[in-house]
Design a protein around this motif. Structure first.
Motif, PDB file in Angstrom:
ATOM      1  N   LYS A  34      53.665  74.227  64.282  1.00  0.00           N
ATOM      2  CA  LYS A  34      53.375  73.035  65.088  1.00  0.00           C
ATOM      3  C   LYS A  34      52.019  72.432  64.693  1.00  0.00           C
ATOM      4  O   LYS A  34      51.923  71.250  64.390  1.00  0.00           O
ATOM      5  N   THR A  35      50.992  73.274  64.702  1.00  0.00           N
ATOM      6  CA  THR A  35      49.656  72.783  64.354  1.00  0.00           C
ATOM      7  C   THR A  35      49.666  72.250  62.928  1.00  0.00           C
ATOM      8  O   THR A  35      49.108  71.187  62.635  1.00  0.00           O
ATOM      9  N   THR A  36      50.318  72.998  62.044  1.00  0.00           N
ATOM     10  CA  THR A  36      50.366  72.587  60.645  1.00  0.00           C
ATOM     11  C   THR A  36      50.944  71.179  60.524  1.00  0.00           C
ATOM     12  O   THR A  36      50.393  70.332  59.809  1.00  0.00           O
ATOM     13  N   ARG A  79      50.972  83.174  74.350  1.00  0.00           N
ATOM     14  CA  ARG A  79      51.767  82.153  73.740  1.00  0.00           C
ATOM     15  C   ARG A  79      52.750  82.705  72.720  1.00  0.00           C
ATOM     16  O   ARG A  79      53.535  81.971  72.163  1.00  0.00           O
ATOM     17  N   SER A 108      55.181  80.670  68.633  1.00  0.00           N
ATOM     18  CA  SER A 108      53.899  80.761  67.948  1.00  0.00           C
ATOM     19  C   SER A 108      54.141  80.980  66.453  1.00  0.00           C
ATOM     20  O   SER A 108      55.003  81.751  66.060  1.00  0.00           O
TER      21      SER A 108
HETATM   22  P1  ATP Z   1      50.559  78.528  67.513  1.00  0.00           P
HETATM   23  O1  ATP Z   1      51.450  77.986  68.578  1.00  0.00           O
HETATM   24  O2  ATP Z   1      50.363  79.976  67.621  1.00  0.00           O
HETATM   25  O3  ATP Z   1      49.288  77.738  67.364  1.00  0.00           O
HETATM   26  P2  ATP Z   1      51.758  77.090  65.368  1.00  0.00           P
HETATM   27  O4  ATP Z   1      53.208  76.822  65.593  1.00  0.00           O
HETATM   28  O5  ATP Z   1      50.819  75.960  65.632  1.00  0.00           O
HETATM   29  O6  ATP Z   1      51.337  78.383  66.128  1.00  0.00           O
HETATM   30  P3  ATP Z   1      50.660  77.081  62.746  1.00  0.00           P
HETATM   31  O7  ATP Z   1      49.256  77.289  63.154  1.00  0.00           O
HETATM   32  O8  ATP Z   1      51.065  75.721  62.313  1.00  0.00           O
HETATM   33  O9  ATP Z   1      51.640  77.578  63.878  1.00  0.00           O
HETATM   34  O10 ATP Z   1      50.992  78.115  61.600  1.00  0.00           O
HETATM   35  C1  ATP Z   1      52.207  78.113  60.881  1.00  0.00           C
HETATM   36  C2  ATP Z   1      52.152  79.194  59.819  1.00  0.00           C
HETATM   37  O11 ATP Z   1      51.172  78.908  58.848  1.00  0.00           O
HETATM   38  C3  ATP Z   1      51.808  80.553  60.387  1.00  0.00           C
HETATM   39  O12 ATP Z   1      52.654  81.496  59.771  1.00  0.00           O
HETATM   40  C4  ATP Z   1      50.370  80.784  59.994  1.00  0.00           C
HETATM   41  O13 ATP Z   1      50.143  82.141  59.753  1.00  0.00           O
HETATM   42  C5  ATP Z   1      50.249  79.981  58.722  1.00  0.00           C
HETATM   43  N1  ATP Z   1      48.888  79.427  58.579  1.00  0.00           N
HETATM   44  C6  ATP Z   1      48.227  78.725  59.504  1.00  0.00           C
HETATM   45  N2  ATP Z   1      47.017  78.340  59.022  1.00  0.00           N
HETATM   46  C7  ATP Z   1      46.925  78.814  57.762  1.00  0.00           C
HETATM   47  C8  ATP Z   1      45.936  78.760  56.734  1.00  0.00           C
HETATM   48  N3  ATP Z   1      44.782  78.106  56.895  1.00  0.00           N
HETATM   49  N4  ATP Z   1      46.188  79.384  55.576  1.00  0.00           N
HETATM   50  C9  ATP Z   1      47.350  80.024  55.390  1.00  0.00           C
HETATM   51  N5  ATP Z   1      48.328  80.114  56.305  1.00  0.00           N
HETATM   52  C10 ATP Z   1      48.144  79.520  57.487  1.00  0.00           C
END
Ligand code: ATP
Length: 652
Positions: free
Chosen positions: A436-438, A647, A432
């Motif tokens: 990934k989402t980014t 997660r 987490s």
């Molecule tokens: P998860 O599996 O929990 O969804 P992820 O791997 O998809 O996590 P992301 O959502 O891509 O992770 O986030 C990556 C990083 O960017 C994290 O440290 C999060 O705190 C940061 N982040 C996400 N969205 C934003 C935002 N809108 N502004 C600033 N930082 C963000």
């Protein structure tokens, strides 16, 4: 050392100050110049007619009733004069009705234009703006601030015009009647103007604070009374504190309103008193004038002149007071206009380049590449107004390098390179917060890369037209958004021109058709705001139906983390398999079982790709994927990786 590309921003206030407010308001009114010209004519005619009145009054006294030459009263002349005195107010009233109709049409239309422009502009703003701004604050600017300038656009402008002409005409008439008495009546006016300017400044400041406080209240309402807000406050028994928060903001608003209402009251009282006692002084001065006892010399003062003059003088009071009050309103409105223009001046960060290429859907293969992509989220910064979150992110204005920023901090993705070939199913796995989402958000340009490039079929996404890019990429997010409407409308959102058969086919492919038909109203069932009236599995399948109807070449799938029962999971899984067939898919999967057949799996950790390969290759490699896989298996007694609602460590 990688140069930092996130940089100093121009504030929107800087931008707002670049262009004075008044010309912008004038531009807003330009489409209505014909109507405004008509208003002007109406005002001048009405004011001139009103100014004639006192001269008729003088003639009533000096020529008809008590002729100055000592002759008998002239009743014929008197009848004409009285006729004129009656006709003038009637004509002026009729013109007034016409003028109110015109100004209200112009004002309301201009306000509607402004609201429409603001909505359209906000629609173009990038995701970062909305993630960093309270929804209530945005709504407040659209509703409260625009409503606040309504008066200035409807009544105020015409009131100013009308009263200026009335005052001007009255002063000219007064000078014609007696310049000496005019001088005495008007000598304190400059003082009033100075006082009024001071009051105006205070009012402007108060208006800004009032709107900020109103925006806070709207934001609290939006937060606390939305479905999620109510759920949160009920679940944590925080109802009382929400009420206290609202009451606090409410009290602040009341204080500000009272303060605003009281500002300038003393000033108005002084002006009113002055006008009330002026006639008495005028009689006194007339006495001196007639007897030649003043430094202003002798005057041929008649009773008619004096009556006409005092009539005019008392008529001056209302328009003058109104003018002062209205100028204050204008100053208040200017503060609101600034707040509105501030939003209109925000430059969307994600824009289309001139000469952008449109992807041809027929030629689209769906190859996705992230080439040495690094990304950091834009810094939110404060807008004028509520310190409590009326903030937004990167306005897209970049002027120079922010080299002081620590090089390592804040990167959500660092030098990520990956390729997904056309038609492949690619999975991104990682803990987490690993990014990934980014990474997936960069493909449809929800955000732009800080460095590197995202390419679709070899085209940098920044070189593509926004609409062709949006058409090429489909998304099923973790929490599918359903708006308040029918199930049919929610599915058809992807393609408003879709036929009933196409909608049903999409629902069938998404394994939701039978369930929909089970509702008493079938496809006409209202989903409820954000789909709260549907179960998690139903919402997911509706979202899949929606994306199937859109039929994009590239599908991004952020799989839901919430647990589903076995049957529902099977239905969702089947729907997903149909959805991913024959198109490039990038899946963020939270159930390991769903991605074992993926063509390629990318392991992401701390924003970096640490491994890639097929399920078997990665298990054999014994790295991140193997670790996550073993953890998930060890928790699942039957040896089958299960849906994972925790997660934090096994987000796949
Ligand atoms: P998860 O599996 O929990 O969804 P992820 O791997 O998809 O996590 P992301 O959502 O891509 O992770 O986030 C990556 C990083 O960017 C994290 O440290 C999060 O705190 C940061 N982040 C996400 N969205 C934003 C935002 N809108 N502004 C600033 N930082 C963000």
């Amino acid at each position: 050392m990688r140069p930092s590309a996130v940089v100093t921003h121009l504030t929107s206030e800087d931008l707002a100050q670049r262009e004075p407010v008044l010309p912008r308001i004038a531009r807003l009114l330009r489409p209505y110049r014909v109507q405004i010209a008509l208003v002007l004519v109406a005002v001048v005619v009405a004011a001139s007619l009103s100014a004639v009145g006192p001269f008729l009054t003088r003639a009533v006294f000096d020529n008809a009733l008590f002729p100055l030459d000592g002759s008998e009263p002239d009743l014929g002349l008197l009848a004409w004069l009285v006729g004129g005195l009656c006709a003038i107010p009637v004509v002026v009233a009729l013109i007034g009705i016409f003028q109110v109709w015109l100004t209200s049409t112009v004002g309301n239309s201009a306000m509607a234009d402004l609201r429409g422009d603001l909505f359209e502009h906000l629609q173009k703003m990038e995701l970062a703006f909305f993630t960093a701004t309270k929804t209530g604050a945005i709504q407040s600017r659209l509703a409260n601030d625009v409503a606040g300038v309504r008066t200035v656009l409807t009544d105020t402008a015409s009131t100013i015009l009308q009263n200026t002409v009335t005052v001007g005409a009255a002063i000219v008439s007064m000078v014609v009647l007696s310049w000496q008495l005019t001088l005495i009546t008007l000598f304190v006016m400059p003082l009033f103007v100075l006082m009024q300017m001071r009051v105006g400044r205070v009012r402007q400041r108060l208006a800004r604070r009032t709107q900020e406080s109103l925006s806070d209240m709207t934001a609290i309402t939006e937060e606390a009374l939305s479905v999620s807000g109510i759920l949160l406050s009920k679940a944590f028994n925080r109802g009382d504190s929400e009420v206290a928060r609202y009451r606090g903001a409410n009290r602040r608003q009341t204080r500000l309103q009272v303060e605003q209402a009281m500002t300038g009251r003393t000033f108005f009282a002084v002006v009113q008193t002055f006008f009330a006692i002026t006639p008495a002084f005028l009689y006194l001065f007339s006495g001196w004038l007639i007897t030649g006892g003043t430094p202003l010399g002798e005057d041929t003062m008649t009773a008619g002149t004096l009556v006409a003059f005092t009539t005019l003088q008392s008529r001056l009071q209302m328009p003058l007071l109104q003018l002062m009050r209205v100028t204050l309103d204008v100053q208040t409105s200017l503060a609101l206009f600034r707040r509105i223009f501030e939003y209109l001046d925000l430059q969307p960060a994600i824009t289309e380049r001139p000469g952008a290429v449109a992807l041809d859907p027929a030629q689209l293969r769906g190859r996705v590449e992230l080439r040495e992509v690094s990304f950091r989220y834009p810094e939110p910064r404060a807008l004028s107004g509520s310190p409590a979150g009326d903030r937004f992110g990167d306005s897209g204005i970049r002027i120079g390098d922010d080299t002081d920023r620590p090089e390592t901090s804040g990167w959500a993705l660092e030098e990520v390179s990956l390729v997904v070939e056309p038609g492949q199913l690619a999975a991104i796995v990682g803990p987490s917060g690993s990014g990934k989402t980014t990474a997936t958000y960069l493909v449809p340009r929800f955000y732009d890369v800080t460095e590197g490039a995202v390419l679709i079929d070899g085209h940098d996404v920044r070189d593509l037209t926004l609409s062709s890019l949006a058409d090429a990429v489909g998304m099923v997010t973790q929490e599918p958004y359903l708006f308040h409407g029918t199930i049919r409308d929610n599915i058809a959102y992807a393609r408003p021109d879709a036929t009933a058969e196409q909608i049903e086919q999409a629902a069938r492919d998404a394994n939701i058709h039978d369930r929909i038909m089970g509702f008493p109203e079938g496809y006409e069932t209202i989903t409820g705001e954000r789909g709260y009236r549907l179960s998690g599995g139903e919402k997911q399948r509706l979202a899949i139906a929606r994306v199937l109807l859109k039929d994009p070449a590239i599908l991004i799938l952020d799989e839901a983390t919430s647990a589903l029962d076995n049957e529902t999971e099977r239905l969702v899984q089947e729907a997903l398999e149909r959805a991913t067939r024959s198109r490039t898919t990038i899946a963020i999967a939270h159930r390991l079982s769903t991605i074992q057949s993926a063509d390629v799996i990318f392991g992401l950790e701390d924003g970096r790709i640490v491994e890639q390969g097929t399920h078997h290759q990665l298990i054999a490699a014994g790295g991140l994927y193997k670790r996550l896989y073993d953890e998930q298996f060890s928790r699942e007694p039957h040896g089958r990786p299960q849906c994972d609602s925790r997660r934090a460590d096994v987000s796949l």
